[in-house]
Design an enzyme around this catalytic site. Structure first.
Site, PDB file in Angstrom:
ATOM      1  N   GLY A   2     129.431  14.550  86.321  1.00  0.00           N
ATOM      2  CA  GLY A   2     130.010  13.769  85.287  1.00  0.00           C
ATOM      3  C   GLY A   2     131.138  12.428  86.723  1.00  0.00           C
ATOM      4  O   GLY A   2     130.992  12.597  87.401  1.00  0.00           O
ATOM      5  N   GLY A  51     145.241  -5.367  90.372  1.00  0.00           N
ATOM      6  CA  GLY A  51     146.275  -5.320  89.195  1.00  0.00           C
ATOM      7  C   GLY A  51     147.048  -4.031  89.634  1.00  0.00           C
ATOM      8  O   GLY A  51     146.424  -3.123  88.795  1.00  0.00           O
ATOM      9  N   HIS A  64     102.017  -0.894  61.759  1.00  0.00           N
ATOM     10  CA  HIS A  64     101.003   0.180  62.595  1.00  0.00           C
ATOM     11  C   HIS A  64     100.532  -0.997  64.153  1.00  0.00           C
ATOM     12  O   HIS A  64     100.401  -1.907  63.642  1.00  0.00           O
ATOM     13  CB  HIS A  64     100.073   0.564  61.432  1.00  0.00           C
ATOM     14  CG  HIS A  64      98.528   0.969  62.288  1.00  0.00           C
ATOM     15  ND1 HIS A  64      98.792   2.565  62.646  1.00  0.00           N
ATOM     16  CD2 HIS A  64      97.783   0.491  62.465  1.00  0.00           C
ATOM     17  CE1 HIS A  64      97.531   2.889  63.362  1.00  0.00           C
ATOM     18  NE2 HIS A  64      96.955   1.908  63.059  1.00  0.00           N
TER      19      HIS A  64
END
Ligand code: FAD
Ligand code: NAD
Length: 467
Positions: free
Chosen positions: A272, A115, A445
């Site tokens: 990154g 696009g 628990h």
């Protein structure tokens, strides 16, 4: 030429979720994706395939390290990387097909091709064969995501010097792999191969791994990964990496400025990701980028061209699938006249090592440097009955509260299923709970969630019950 109320460019978790919400709100919606499959980075080469391989490698690790103690004798356990990758591919295919199903169900028109804005209301779509068509759209959302980043000297050749995309399709289990970057990708994908027997050496520029997370987490995770066989070269600045034919050689400068050389079969570059805007024709639509190459947006995710919005990895903020999704919903609802809200302070972050690391709110370091007076409660996972029962005893849960008001300001944990456990903290913090509020809630628990209660008890009145 087809006309739409809204067109979304990019079908990752930001784009496809935005499309669904727009369609739900009655907008005539189109989505454009340049690849043949929908789902973006997350489904194709990110979250889903990495977790598929993390799960497979964890089964292998348990079979080779933990089954015997559980009383399960297995012999001759072998890792079949080809089958692991095939299963991963099946999971990816099913998940991507699921997105296709959702597009059809919501009457969203899907275009496959690149696009590119002709102007702020016309978008050209160029398919793989080079055929061009145009559509018009009253509004658009840019959701084109991100690509792996790298720095000079470590350019991936995609053969031996590879990114997350290639490492998810390995044909062999290397005997040794260097990983540049001790962040999320390096540690998750490093874990996959460490569990399969690869010697992993991480070369990290900072003095700690996962440097943006709470320092207690970095310390604990370092211990855990060293046990898994990881070796860390912290404070090392990579100079260059070269493909030597059947391996790689990396040169870095250590803290003292000395040159250090390392050899391995492969080098994974995980320093990154960078926003991806190539080929979008932004200049034709008056959409500006900031100095980090991200699409510039205001608080409403609106670009410099008022009828065009942008979301997800291509804009500022955490590069996370759930953040992208929230932003997609935000834009859709705002365009429909609603008043949506995103609490950017409470976007949880997870590292899917084992145990997992999960975090929400501020770190101890951030709060201290802002001058806050704090109460900190910590509870070790090994003190939980559930942890001993399942032999998952590594980790700790840390709750940071305001010294005066007891409001919870940050929760950081390294624990089995921390990715799921963290949601208790997110809900509590969304409602501005105090540590005592969490401590007074009955927790089932035996579960790992009891560790959250205990850390809250430790934070509020320093009175944990089980240590
Ligand atoms: P993307 O998912 O990058 O999608 C963008 C899409 O736009 C792509 O499909 C691209 O082909 C398409 N596109 C780009 N330009 C055009 C164009 N001009 N025309 C048409 N289409 C175009 N995040 C998490 O929250 N949890 C995780 O566990 C996690 N694990 C990850 C593991 C790995 C290995 C990696 C690499 C990332 C991981 N992430 C994870 C991050 C997550 O994948 C991204 O934050 C998320 O995919 C961003 O979504 P997005 O919609 O903004 O963009
Ligand atoms: P990151 O930002 O998490 O980690 C990069 C690491 O590389 C940091 O520790 C940084 O200090 C180090 N670094 C940077 N330059 C360096 C250099 N020259 N030499 C040595 N080390 C260097 O990035 P990533 O791991 O590549 O992941 C990219 C993005 O993908 C992240 O923003 C993350 O949000 C997203 N992601 C998320 C998940 C998850 O949510 N579980 C998983 C994978 C990826």
């Amino acid at each position: 030429m087809s006309n739409f109320d809204i067109t979304i460019i990019g079908s990752g978790p930001g784009g496809y979720v935005a499309a669904i919400r727009c369609a739900q709100l009655g907008m005539k919606t189109a989505i454009i994706e340049k690849y043949d499959t929908l789902g973006g980075t997350c489904l194709n080469v990110g979250c889903i395939p990495s977790k598929a391989l993390l799960d497979s490698s964890e089964h292998f690790h348990n079979a080779t390290h933990n089954f015997a103690e559980h009383g399960i004798d297995v012999t001759d356990v072998k890792a079949n990387i080809e089958q692991m990758i095939n299963r991963k591919n099946d999971v990816v295919a099913q998940t991507c097909n699921g997105v296709k199903f959702l597009m059809d169900k919501n009457n969203i028109e899907v275009f496959h091709g690149t696009g590119s804005f002709v102007n702020n209301t016309t978008i050209k779509i160029t398919d793989k064969e080079g055929n061009e068509s145009e559509i018009t759209s009253k509004h658009s959302i840019i959701a084109t995501g991100s690509k792996p980043n790298y720095f000079p000297g470590m350019e991936p050749d995609k053969k031996r010097i590879i990114t997350s995309t290639e490492v998810l399709n390995m044909k062999e289990i290397p005997s040794k792999m260097l990983v540049i970057g001790g962040g999320v990708i390096g540690l998750e994908l490093g874990s996959v191969f460490a569990r399969l027997g690869t010697k992993i050496e991480v070369v990290e520029f900072e003095n700690t791994i996962i440097p943006t997370m709470d320092k207690t987490m970095s310390k604990e995770l370092t211990k855990v990964l060293k046990k898994e066989g990881f070796k860390f070269h912290l404070n090392h600045r990579v100079q260059h990496v070269k493909n030597t034919g059947d391996g790689v050689q990396l040169t870095a400068l250590n803290k003292k400025g000395e040159e250090v050389t390392m050899d391995a079969d492969y080098c994974l570059v995980a320093v990154g990701r960078k926003p991806f805007t190539e080929g979008l024709g932004l200049e034709n639509a008056g959409v500006k980028l900031n100095n980090r190459g991200q699409v510039e947006v205001n608080d409403n995710l609106q670009t410099s061209s008022p009828n065009i919005y942008a979301i997800g990895d291509v804009v500022r903020g955490a590069m996370l699938a759930h953040k992208a999704e929230e932003e997609g919903v935000y834009v859709a609802e705002m365009l429909a006249g609603q008043k949506p809200h995103i609490n950017y302070d409470l976007i949880p972050g997870v590292v899917y090592t084992w145990p997992e690391v999960a975090s929400v709110g501020k770190t101890e370091e951030e709060l201290k440097s802002a001058g806050k007076e704090l109460k900190i409660g910590q509870f070790p996972i090994k003190a939980l009955g559930r942890a001993r029962a399942s032999m998952d005893i590594m980790g700790t849960i840390k709750i940071i509260a305001d010294k005066e008001t007891d409001e919870v300001l940050g929760v950081h944990m390294i624990a089995p299923r921390a990715a799921d456990l963290i949601m208790e903290a997110v809900v509590a913090m969304e409602y501005r709970a105090s540590a005592e509020d969490i401590a007074r809630i009955c927790h089932p628990h035996p579960t790992y969630s009891e560790g959250v209660k205990e850390a809250a008890l430790a934070a509020t009145e320093n009175r944990p019950l089980h240590i």
